[in-house]
Motif scaffolding. Structure first.
Motif, PDB file in Angstrom:
ATOM      1  N   LYS A 239       0.843  -1.052  -0.169  1.00  0.00           N
ATOM      2  CA  LYS A 239      -0.016  -0.071  -0.197  1.00  0.00           C
ATOM      3  C   LYS A 239       0.883   1.275   0.042  1.00  0.00           C
ATOM      4  N   HIS A 240       0.605   2.227  -0.839  1.00  0.00           N
ATOM      5  CA  HIS A 240       1.312   3.567  -0.923  1.00  0.00           C
ATOM      6  C   HIS A 240       1.121   4.086   0.412  1.00  0.00           C
ATOM      7  N   ARG A 243      -1.870   6.205   0.954  1.00  0.00           N
ATOM      8  CA  ARG A 243      -2.955   5.539   1.253  1.00  0.00           C
ATOM      9  C   ARG A 243      -2.818   4.998   2.785  1.00  0.00           C
ATOM     10  N   GLN A 244      -1.635   4.340   3.113  1.00  0.00           N
ATOM     11  CA  GLN A 244      -1.573   4.166   4.418  1.00  0.00           C
ATOM     12  C   GLN A 244      -1.876   5.312   5.279  1.00  0.00           C
ATOM     13  N   ALA A 246      -3.903   7.729   4.600  1.00  0.00           N
ATOM     14  CA  ALA A 246      -5.407   8.064   4.431  1.00  0.00           C
ATOM     15  C   ALA A 246      -6.235   6.928   5.266  1.00  0.00           C
ATOM     16  N   ASP A 247      -5.892   5.803   5.602  1.00  0.00           N
ATOM     17  CA  ASP A 247      -6.506   4.734   6.231  1.00  0.00           C
ATOM     18  C   ASP A 247      -6.384   5.121   7.904  1.00  0.00           C
ATOM     19  N   LYS A 369      -9.837  12.449  -2.995  1.00  0.00           N
ATOM     20  CA  LYS A 369      -9.087  13.429  -3.959  1.00  0.00           C
ATOM     21  C   LYS A 369      -9.770  14.583  -4.578  1.00  0.00           C
TER      22      LYS A 369
END
Ligand code: PHE
Length: 506
Positions: A239-240, A243-244, A246-247, A369
């Motif tokens: 996972k980018h 993204r990590q 964001a989670d 986004k």
């Protein structure tokens, strides 16, 4: 005899002078140490060389050690400053000497404690006195630790006294690591083989149909499997880091009692701009350049809401409201753009369009986004992730807004948020948020926020207070990990090594 190229080269190099190490042979042959090690084992298996392994110690300077090697050990700098200041006659204050010696931060304590330990003089009541004669073993001008720093840098650590090394290691100035050194010595058989002459065999890694049909297979040397060879690191998908993050943000907000909103990336200007009381004819229709899409207009908008929003723009809302008295058409409102902020989602939810009418208290967020026609630079891309959020309650104040941010950013280890008054057509008061970049120390804008105006909430049919914000996920990432250029994280210029290893701690 026929042997692969590296083995032949190794045999010849090993024959030159007695015993050599694999490392020195690899340097001499300009070959990969792993390949040379393998070749040595092959030759050893056939009795042509003898390989002996023994462990050795590598000594290196740490960054701090290297700094002191150049600038001088802090205690020696203190000693020299003290001598220059005449401290053998009369004690000189530490403050004065620290300045003269150019000691900074932790160097002061380091200088004082080692000065005392080495018996360079006395430290009493904030003043230093040097003992120029020194004790029998003390000569600050010939300090073994300073000498050792230089010796390590010159690769002569082997000649050093173990206790001096221990001391440097304790001080965090040097580090020792165990390494395995392999020596290669030609055996008598090896000498004979060399004298008789060895042909170089072509080494092949795989048997091919061509080798088989041509019959060449009989003359080539097949490379062995080498289970000890350095294999290429295989990076699996992961996972980018964005993204990590964001989670992680989602987890934190859910933990703070928020629910997640969702909605379209391409939306009617109505939801993106008009509901937010941004006048249609104004150059500041958006604070940024939004991407308009060449697509048919939005087919339907809620009639009542359109009428209420139009009236807010034309005549204002409430007793004092005056509106813009500017042109307003539904055609413009129906144009479709890529959303420049996710406040369009907040409008959809607050209006009741998305999940029906909402009664206070409510807390909603999205991490999604948004798209802006910005000029690319270290802090701007054409798209970024916005952490949108709002809280609806009977009565809200700026304190609630600031308290929410303080709590949120603390979860990411950011405790120095600053606020700056700002202007948004849709909030009053409005605040921009800033954080300090951990590497550059610069103030970085990380978000925008405020309490929605009556002109926004009135048409939406909301009768209590709503505070809201849009924070940039990428900027949070910059503060958390010290990324200096957003292009290190996104796009073709990204720093793959960092992305492969960066891990968001939950
Ligand atoms: N839409 C604003 C931006 O993108 C953020 C914001 C949202 C500010 C809600 C106030 C209220 O900068």
């Amino acid at each position: 005899m026929r042997r692969p190229e590296t083995e032949v080269a190794l045999l010849e190099a090993a024959s030159a002078t007695g015993t050599k190490t694999v490392e020195s042979l690899a340097t001499e042959l300009d070959a990969d140490p792993t390949a040379v090690t393998n070749a040595a084992f092959e030759l050893a298996a056939d009795g042509l060389v003898e390989v002996e392994a023994y462990s050795a110690e590598a000594v290196d300077l740490t960054d701090e050690g290297d700094r002191y090697r150049e600038a001088g050990l802090p205690e020696l700098r203190l000693y020299r400053a003290a001598v220059d200041a005449g401290a053998e006659d009369e004690a000189v204050s530490i403050g004065e000497l620290v300045g003269a010696a150019g000691l900074e931060g932790p160097e002061v304590d380091i200088a004082l404690s080692n000065f005392a330990r080495k018996g360079f003089g006395d430290i009493e009541e904030g003043a230093v006195r040097v003992d120029l004669a020194g004790g029998p073993d003390v000569d600050p001008e010939d300090d073994p630790e300073a000498g050792a720093l230089a010796a390590i840098a010159d690769g002569n650590a082997g000649y050093l006294d173990g206790t001096v090394l221990d001391r440097l290691e304790d001080r965090g100035l040097a580090s020792r690591t165990e390494t395995t050194v392999r020596s290669v010595t030609l055996t008598d058989e090896g000498v004979t083989a060399l004298m008789e002459g060895i042909e170089t065999a072509e080494t092949v890694g795989a048997l091919t149909p061509e080798l088989l049909t041509s019959g060449e297979w009989a003359d080539v040397e097949f490379a062995d499997y080498n289970v000890e060879a350095d294999a290429e690191t295989d990076y699996g998908g992961r996972k980018h880091v964005l993204r990590q993050t964001a989670d992680r943000v989602k987890d934190v907000l859910v933990g703070m009692g928020f629910s997640e909103m969702e909605g379209p990336h391409a939306d009617a200007e109505f939801w993106i701009n008009d509901c937010l009381f941004m006048p249609q004819d104004h150059p500041a229709r958006t604070h940024w350049d939004q991407f308009a899409l060449d697509v048919p207009p939005m087919r339907e908008l809620p009639d009542d809401l359109v009428a209420a929003v139009e009236s807010a723009h034309r005549e204002g809302v409430g007793a004092d409201g005056d509106g813009y008295h500017s042109p307003w058409t539904e055609d413009v409102a129906k144009g479709v753009d890529l959303r420049g902020h996710t406040t369009s989602l907040s409008m959809r939810y607050l209006s009741g369009e998305q999940v029906g009418d909402l009664d206070p208290p409510q807390r909603w967020f999205s991490v999604e986004k948004v798209y802006r026609n910005d000029t690319l630079d270290p802090t701007h891309l054409l798209e970024f992730f916005q952490i949108e959020g709002w809280v609806m309650a009977e009565e809200l104040s700026v304190r609630d807004l600031m308290g929410t941010f303080t709590e949120f950013y603390e979860r990411f280890g950011i405790t120095d948020i600053q606020f700056k008054p700002h202007y948004n057509p849709y909030t009053e008061p409005s605040f921009e948020l800033f954080g300090t970049h951990p590497e550059t120390g610069e103030m970085v804008e990380i978000g925008n926020s405020g309490i929605f105006r009556e002109e926004v909430l009135g048409p939406l049919g909301v009768e209590c207070d709503v505070m809201a914000w849009g924070l940039a996920l990428e900027r949070l990432l910059m503060l958390m990990y010290g990324f200096e250029d957003i292009r290190d994280v996104h796009g073709t210029l990204c720093d793959l090594d960092r992305l492969r290893t960066a891990e968001v701690v939950h």
